[in-house]
Design a protein around this motif. Structure first.
Motif, PDB file in Angstrom:
ATOM      1  N   GLU A   7      39.476  44.568  31.615  1.00 50.35           N
ATOM      2  CA  GLU A   7      38.151  43.937  31.688  1.00 50.35           C
ATOM      3  C   GLU A   7      38.292  42.436  31.850  1.00 50.35           C
ATOM      4  O   GLU A   7      38.997  41.799  31.085  1.00 50.35           O
ATOM      5  N   ARG A   8      37.613  41.905  32.847  1.00 50.48           N
ATOM      6  CA  ARG A   8      37.703  40.490  33.155  1.00 50.48           C
ATOM      7  C   ARG A   8      36.297  39.902  33.235  1.00 50.48           C
ATOM      8  O   ARG A   8      35.344  40.613  33.496  1.00 50.48           O
ATOM      9  N   ARG A   9      36.219  38.567  33.122  1.00 48.49           N
ATOM     10  CA  ARG A   9      34.914  37.913  33.152  1.00 48.49           C
ATOM     11  C   ARG A   9      34.372  37.773  34.576  1.00 48.49           C
ATOM     12  O   ARG A   9      35.117  37.461  35.499  1.00 48.49           O
ATOM     13  N   TYR A  10      33.100  37.978  34.684  1.00 49.89           N
ATOM     14  CA  TYR A  10      32.404  37.899  35.972  1.00 49.89           C
ATOM     15  C   TYR A  10      31.165  37.005  35.827  1.00 49.89           C
ATOM     16  O   TYR A  10      30.422  37.128  34.847  1.00 49.89           O
ATOM     17  N   TYR A  11      30.972  36.092  36.772  1.00 47.98           N
ATOM     18  CA  TYR A  11      29.777  35.245  36.799  1.00 47.98           C
ATOM     19  C   TYR A  11      29.232  35.195  38.227  1.00 47.98           C
ATOM     20  O   TYR A  11      30.011  35.149  39.180  1.00 47.98           O
ATOM     21  N   ASP A  82      23.711  35.867  37.013  1.00 51.99           N
ATOM     22  CA  ASP A  82      24.204  37.131  36.456  1.00 51.99           C
ATOM     23  C   ASP A  82      25.553  36.889  35.791  1.00 51.99           C
ATOM     24  O   ASP A  82      26.261  35.942  36.143  1.00 51.99           O
ATOM     25  N   TYR A  83      25.906  37.708  34.845  1.00 51.02           N
ATOM     26  CA  TYR A  83      27.210  37.608  34.195  1.00 51.02           C
ATOM     27  C   TYR A  83      27.554  38.939  33.545  1.00 51.02           C
ATOM     28  O   TYR A  83      26.682  39.785  33.357  1.00 51.02           O
ATOM     29  N   GLY A  84      28.821  39.079  33.217  1.00 52.31           N
ATOM     30  CA  GLY A  84      29.275  40.301  32.566  1.00 52.31           C
ATOM     31  C   GLY A  84      30.768  40.435  32.725  1.00 52.31           C
ATOM     32  O   GLY A  84      31.491  39.437  32.603  1.00 52.31           O
ATOM     33  N   THR A  85      31.223  41.647  33.020  1.00 50.20           N
ATOM     34  CA  THR A  85      32.649  41.882  33.207  1.00 50.20           C
ATOM     35  C   THR A  85      32.871  42.654  34.513  1.00 50.20           C
ATOM     36  O   THR A  85      31.929  43.200  35.090  1.00 50.20           O
ATOM     37  N   PHE A  86      34.135  42.659  34.949  1.00 44.77           N
ATOM     38  CA  PHE A  86      34.495  43.499  36.088  1.00 44.77           C
ATOM     39  C   PHE A  86      35.899  44.024  35.876  1.00 44.77           C
ATOM     40  O   PHE A  86      36.665  43.506  35.058  1.00 44.77           O
ATOM     41  N   ARG A  87      36.230  45.090  36.615  1.00 39.85           N
ATOM     42  CA  ARG A  87      37.576  45.657  36.623  1.00 39.85           C
ATOM     43  C   ARG A  87      38.034  45.786  38.061  1.00 39.85           C
ATOM     44  O   ARG A  87      37.253  46.206  38.917  1.00 39.85           O
ATOM     45  N   ILE A  88      39.298  45.439  38.308  1.00 37.83           N
ATOM     46  CA  ILE A  88      39.869  45.617  39.637  1.00 37.83           C
ATOM     47  C   ILE A  88      40.235  47.085  39.798  1.00 37.83           C
ATOM     48  O   ILE A  88      40.818  47.680  38.896  1.00 37.83           O
ATOM     49  N   LEU A  89      39.885  47.678  40.929  1.00 42.75           N
ATOM     50  CA  LEU A  89      40.051  49.121  41.091  1.00 42.75           C
ATOM     51  C   LEU A  89      41.278  49.557  41.876  1.00 42.75           C
ATOM     52  O   LEU A  89      41.895  50.551  41.541  1.00 42.75           O
ATOM     53  N   ASP A  90      41.618  48.840  42.925  1.00 43.05           N
ATOM     54  CA  ASP A  90      42.621  49.422  43.821  1.00 43.05           C
ATOM     55  C   ASP A  90      43.939  48.674  43.881  1.00 43.05           C
ATOM     56  O   ASP A  90      44.769  48.930  44.732  1.00 43.05           O
ATOM     57  N   ASN A  91      44.137  47.731  42.960  1.00 41.65           N
ATOM     58  CA  ASN A  91      45.415  47.029  42.919  1.00 41.65           C
ATOM     59  C   ASN A  91      45.869  46.908  41.477  1.00 41.65           C
ATOM     60  O   ASN A  91      45.068  46.645  40.596  1.00 41.65           O
ATOM     61  N   ASP A  92      47.161  47.072  41.255  1.00 40.23           N
ATOM     62  CA  ASP A  92      47.683  46.852  39.923  1.00 40.23           C
ATOM     63  C   ASP A  92      47.699  45.370  39.584  1.00 40.23           C
ATOM     64  O   ASP A  92      47.556  44.971  38.454  1.00 40.23           O
ATOM     65  N   ALA A 106      34.812  46.904  40.165  1.00 41.43           N
ATOM     66  CA  ALA A 106      33.605  47.476  39.565  1.00 41.43           C
ATOM     67  C   ALA A 106      32.991  46.451  38.629  1.00 41.43           C
ATOM     68  O   ALA A 106      33.647  45.968  37.711  1.00 41.43           O
ATOM     69  N   VAL A 107      31.727  46.113  38.880  1.00 44.79           N
ATOM     70  CA  VAL A 107      31.018  45.099  38.110  1.00 44.79           C
ATOM     71  C   VAL A 107      30.131  45.757  37.064  1.00 44.79           C
ATOM     72  O   VAL A 107      29.452  46.750  37.331  1.00 44.79           O
ATOM     73  N   SER A 108      30.165  45.182  35.869  1.00 47.29           N
ATOM     74  CA  SER A 108      29.218  45.573  34.844  1.00 47.29           C
ATOM     75  C   SER A 108      28.504  44.306  34.380  1.00 47.29           C
ATOM     76  O   SER A 108      28.913  43.642  33.432  1.00 47.29           O
ATOM     77  N   GLY A 109      27.457  43.951  35.130  1.00 43.39           N
ATOM     78  CA  GLY A 109      26.701  42.744  34.834  1.00 43.39           C
ATOM     79  C   GLY A 109      25.327  43.105  34.302  1.00 43.39           C
ATOM     80  O   GLY A 109      24.987  44.278  34.156  1.00 43.39           O
ATOM     81  N   GLU A 110      24.534  42.078  34.018  1.00 41.44           N
ATOM     82  CA  GLU A 110      23.149  42.302  33.596  1.00 41.44           C
ATOM     83  C   GLU A 110      22.320  42.799  34.780  1.00 41.44           C
ATOM     84  O   GLU A 110      21.373  43.567  34.604  1.00 41.44           O
ATOM     85  N   LYS A 111      22.679  42.350  35.982  1.00 38.68           N
ATOM     86  CA  LYS A 111      21.945  42.737  37.197  1.00 38.68           C
ATOM     87  C   LYS A 111      22.802  43.606  38.118  1.00 38.68           C
ATOM     88  O   LYS A 111      22.378  44.675  38.531  1.00 38.68           O
ATOM     89  N   LEU A 112      23.975  43.111  38.472  1.00 37.57           N
ATOM     90  CA  LEU A 112      24.845  43.877  39.379  1.00 37.57           C
ATOM     91  C   LEU A 112      25.586  44.961  38.616  1.00 37.57           C
ATOM     92  O   LEU A 112      26.100  44.716  37.524  1.00 37.57           O
TER      93      LEU A 112
END
Ligand code: MN
Length: 170
Positions: A7-11, A82-92, A106-112
């Motif tokens: 899980e990483r930060r997304y803005y 918008d803000y929240g977290t994201f995960r990278i899907l197709d790369n280690d 994959a984004v898990s934000g308040e909006k996106l």
């Protein structure tokens, strides 16, 4: 280093500088990798939004909202759209995706919500931000039009502009 799924930060900021644009910031390799997205994100997989890679920001930047004073870099009104977290899907490793010019996340934000891709156009700083067909797409829907205000404060750009400039202490 294997950090697949971390899980990483997304803005996603909305920034009225010389022109109105959006700034996507994704936490990777100890920085906030940043893209200026003139029209902002779309939930329509048929709509490819230009995303120009710009300077990295320090992690301490941390989703600023307020007014950057005249004469400073990025002068103008900044909304935390918008803000929240994201995960990278197709790369280690995120670095591999950045080098290859293809990041699926994959984004898990308040909006996106859901899966997006950033795809670099050959030998340029220009990428395309594209919504994946993952069941959370909304063809024909304009999220920037429908949800214009801050995910952090609920304020509009005009309300944030009225709060006046924020001068950093350093
Ligand atoms: Mn900006």
């Amino acid at each position: 280093m294997k950090d697949h799924g971390e899980e990483r930060r997304y803005y996603f900021q909305k920034h009225r500088a010389t022109t109105l644009h959006y700034d996507l910031r994704l936490e990777m390799v100890g920085m906030l990798k940043s893209w200026a997205v003139p029209k902002g994100p779309s939930l329509d997989p048929a709509v490819k939004r230009l995303a120009v890679m710009v300077e990295d920001h320090e992690l301490s930047y941390d989703g600023f909202e307020g007014v950057i004073p005249e004469g400073k870099y990025g002068a103008g009104t900044v909304m935390l759209w918008d803000y929240g977290t994201f995960r990278i899907l197709d790369n280690d490793e995120p670095m591999a995706g950045l080098k290859k010019g293809r990041l699926k996340f994959a984004v898990s934000g308040e909006k996106l919500r859901g899966t997006f891709s950033l795809v670099r156009m050959r030998d340029t700083k220009n990428w395309l931000l594209i919504k994946s067909r993952d069941g959370q797409e909304k063809p024909g829907y304009d999220i920037t039009e429908d949800m214009p205000d801050s995910a952090k404060s609920g304020k509009s750009m005009e309300e944030i502009a009225k709060t006046g400039p924020v001068f950093k202490k350093d």
